[in-house]
Write an enzyme that holds these catalytic residues in place. Structure first.
Site, short mmCIF file in Angstrom:
data_model
loop_
_atom_site.label_atom_id
_atom_site.label_comp_id
_atom_site.label_asym_id
_atom_site.label_seq_id
_atom_site.Cartn_x
_atom_site.Cartn_y
_atom_site.Cartn_z
N CYS A 118 -26.57 -7.30 -22.17
CA CYS A 118 -25.43 -8.07 -23.07
C CYS A 118 -25.96 -7.82 -24.76
O CYS A 118 -24.96 -7.07 -25.33
CB CYS A 118 -25.37 -9.47 -23.03
SG CYS A 118 -27.02 -10.42 -23.35
N HIS A 174 -27.50 -15.09 -23.77
CA HIS A 174 -26.26 -14.03 -23.84
C HIS A 174 -26.03 -13.66 -25.36
O HIS A 174 -26.35 -14.48 -26.13
CB HIS A 174 -25.16 -14.78 -23.35
CG HIS A 174 -23.98 -13.68 -22.85
ND1 HIS A 174 -24.17 -12.53 -22.31
CD2 HIS A 174 -22.75 -13.78 -23.23
CE1 HIS A 174 -23.08 -11.82 -22.16
NE2 HIS A 174 -21.97 -12.43 -22.90
N ASP A 185 -15.99 -10.60 -26.12
CA ASP A 185 -17.32 -10.31 -25.16
C ASP A 185 -17.29 -8.95 -24.50
O ASP A 185 -16.47 -9.18 -23.39
CB ASP A 185 -17.42 -11.63 -24.16
CG ASP A 185 -18.98 -11.60 -23.57
OD1 ASP A 185 -19.67 -10.76 -23.69
OD2 ASP A 185 -19.19 -12.35 -22.78
#
Length: 667
Positions: A420, A464, A480
């Site tokens: 991520c 994250h 995202d």
């Protein structure tokens, strides 16, 4: 024996060993955070005193003084202080074990055990878990056992009483203390601050998010199952893809790593639009940092109520900051909005920060961003085009290839495999190069629902990173890129996003249903411990007494109730102890019953008469009665003064005499 004579009584070899074992039991939890020289001193000192006989001469006081000075020098070199949690505990331990060199008489033993009892409290400065509390009970029993040995009558036979006798005595003392402990915990007025808080002076830190982010930081956390926090929603539970737990916001990029930069002193602007509010209680594990986590996007007054949490502030990044590092479990109730708009008017200061890039580096990405800008005049279209590239060309992995100096270029156009932080970092770089304000937000996403406690467990593996871009009339919006690459990571969890072959977290045991249930059960127990024990503050105390029908009780009333109940418990305990101390043996009770029957018949034993003299007087005054009771009196005398009779035999003899007395009918 006078107190002065008692204090000067020499300790036996057994008593000294008992004291050392009690100290070692109290010291064991501290070994994980003591320096090596301190551990070596504890081991050497304990072994020396443990195996040294009573006949050994005391060490020279100048030699002990030299050791004390050496300890002080090592302590100062290690901690640069004698105060604080780590330094203070280490110094207390060193002085306590130095005292062992002078462990000679009763006064020394009592002083050493008193300091050892104080050492018990320091366990909770480092760990407040259930296991730590249970171990403290065991360590308390070890101290009480040593006290029982130390206060046994000073004869070799009494000191060598069986461990079972002393264990029983220490267990009874602990049993007597439990009601008082529970009463004081429940009813004594609670202070609003943390009971076990103390300045942290060590350089150690627990796992968790940092104030910087570079390739590999977050995927290292993905291998950790340590809990980050737990969340219980009061009303509606949001969908999993809405569970973004906001943490540090990263603005500054140096070509390799993202950093928070200077924390903003400003308060956030009011939300331009806020709807769909959810309320939840979050129990945060210690992570030695100042930030706290909230569901995106928090209310301007994020903390509705809290336990053991001092002053906090919400800056204009909507990041919740504590004035002190989080070194103990914190619990707070907050409110957040799932539908919102923020900062639809961007300040020049924030615009400059959100567009800043290094002067050189990553030329391919800069050129790609300019092409996007030429093809898509609208910012929202540039965002969509970049997300489409991520969706079509990239894949998700915990073991991405290493990147060189132009890390963004290499990731976007060569390796195209990452975690991520790779996606968020490169996406924000593209946005800034295309003239769109953007920033990186780190935190946690998702969590595992525990149906046993009706709460979400968020682990370090749920760490994250995502992006926020600023669009006209919409303000900052969450984007995202990981969701574009691997929707399963957001909709399900990390393990679902990784294949079995490429997932280093995979373990066949995780597929066992019973193991997962056991893990959830243990975590549920820890959550209750955090809530009802560690989180038992003034508010929960008021709720508890309201449930008992005692409304609006204040601290003064609680103090009075605590004192009265404490006195009652102490009176009950002392009464039980005195009753036990004055309780007759079965043999004595049987003889007392015999004397009661004779008294009813007109023959009462005088206090000055022993049993044999009373029997002779009875023979002179009433031969018939004397003939009946003579075997019983002689049996009592024989078993009262018999040698080498154990407790079981004496009890059996007493029961036998009781039966005979009950059958006795005086003629």
């Amino acid at each position: 024996m006078s107190p002065k004579q008692l204090g000067q009584l020499s300790l036996s070899f057994i008593q000294r060993r008992g004291i050392i074992v009690a100290l070692l039991a109290n010291t064991l939890p501290h070994l994980t955070h003591l320096p090596l020289w301190a551990i070596a001193f504890i081991v050497i000192t304990s072994a020396f005193v443990f195996f040294t006989g009573d006949e050994e001469k005391p060490l020279n006081k100048l030699f002990i003084l030299a050791i004390a000075l050496a300890i002080f020098a090592l302590q100062w070199t290690e901690y640069r202080s004698l105060w604080g949690r780590d330094a203070g505990t280490c110094f207390l331990l060193m002085m306590l074990y130095l005292k062992l060199f002078e462990l000679r008489n009763y006064r020394d033993g009592m002083m050493t055990l008193a300091l050892g009892s104080f050492l018990l409290i320091t366990h909770f400065l480092f760990d407040q878990s259930v296991l730590s509390a249970l171990y403290t009970i065991f360590a308390s029993a070890a101290v009480l056992l040593a006290l029982a040995q130390l206060n046994a009558p000073h004869s070799e036979q009494n000191i060598r009483l069986s461990w079972r006798v002393h264990n029983k005595m220490s267990a009874l003392l602990l049993l007597y203390a439990i009601p008082l402990m529970l009463l004081l915990f429940i009813a004594f007025p609670r202070i609003p601050g943390p009971l076990w808080g103390m300045p942290e002076t060590s350089n150690s830190s627990k796992s968790g998010l940092s104030d910087t982010m570079s390739p590999g930081d977050i995927n290292n956390l993905a291998l950790s199952d340590d809990p980050a926090f737990r969340v219980k929603f009061e009303n509606e539970i949001p969908a999993r893809n809405q569970l973004y737990w906001r943490g540090p916001v990263l603005w500054d990029f140096d070509g390799r790593a993202w950093r928070i930069g200077e924390l903003s002193p400003y308060r956030p602007d009011p939300l331009d639009h806020a709807a769909h509010a959810v309320r939840y209680t979050l129990t945060l594990e210690p992570h030695d940092r100042r930030w706290l986590f909230l569901l995106d996007m928090p209310n301007l007054q994020p903390i509705i109520r809290s336990t053991h949490l001092d002053k906090t502030r919400l800056n204009d990044d909507y990041q919740l900051i504590s004035l002190q590092p989080i070194v103990s479990v914190k619990q707070y109730t907050a409110e957040s909005y799932l539908d919102y708009k923020i900062n639809t008017q961007l300040t020049q200061r924030d615009a400059d920060r959100a567009l800043a890039l290094p002067a050189t580096g990553n030329p391919q990405t800069r050129a790609y961003a300019q092409r996007l800008r030429a093809l898509h005049p609208q910012a929202k279209d540039i965002v969509a085009a970049a997300l489409e590239k991520f969706h079509a060309q990239f894949f998700y992995t915990l073991t991405p290839p290493l990147l060189g100096n132009d890390s963004i270029d290499e990731f976007l156009f060569t390796t195209q495999a990452g975690f991520c932080e790779h996606f968020a970092s490169s996406f924000v770089f593209i946005m800034r190069a295309a003239g769109i304000p953007a920033r990186v937000v780190t935190g946690y996403q998702g969590g595992e629902f525990n149906p046993l406690g009706n709460y979400f467990l968020i682990k370090q593996a749920d760490a994250h990173a995502w992006a926020e871009v600023w669009l006209d009339d919409r303000g900052w919006i969450r984007v995202d890129p990981t969701a574009a690459v691997s929707p399963d990571r957001i909709q399900l969890n990390l393990d679902a996003a990784l294949s079995r072959d490429t997932n280093p977290r995979y373990n066949a045991m995780l597929e066992m249903n019973w193991l997962r249930k056991a893990s959830l059960l243990l975590d549920s127990g820890k959550n209750y411990w955090n809530y009802w024990v560690l989180g038992y503050g003034p508010e929960l105390q008021q709720q508890f007494f309201k449930a008992l029908g005692m409304m609006n009780i204040d601290s003064l009333q609680l103090g009075v109730i605590s004192i009265i109940c404490t006195m009652l418990i102490l009176l009950i305990v002392v009464g039980l102890h005195l009753r036990k101390a004055t309780t007759q043996t079965p043999l004595a009770r049987a003889f007392a019953a015999l004397l009661a029957k004779l008294a009813k018949a007109g023959y009462e034993k005088q206090r000055s008469e022993c049993p044999s003299v009373f029997l002779m007087r009875l023979e002179r005054e009433h031969a018939a009665h004397a003939q009946q009771v003579k075997p019983l009196v002689e049996f009592y005398i024989e078993w009262t003064y018999v040698e080498n009779a154990n407790a079981a035999q004496a009890k059996q003899a007493g029961q036998c005499l009781q039966k005979s007395v009950r059958k006795l009918r005086l003629r």
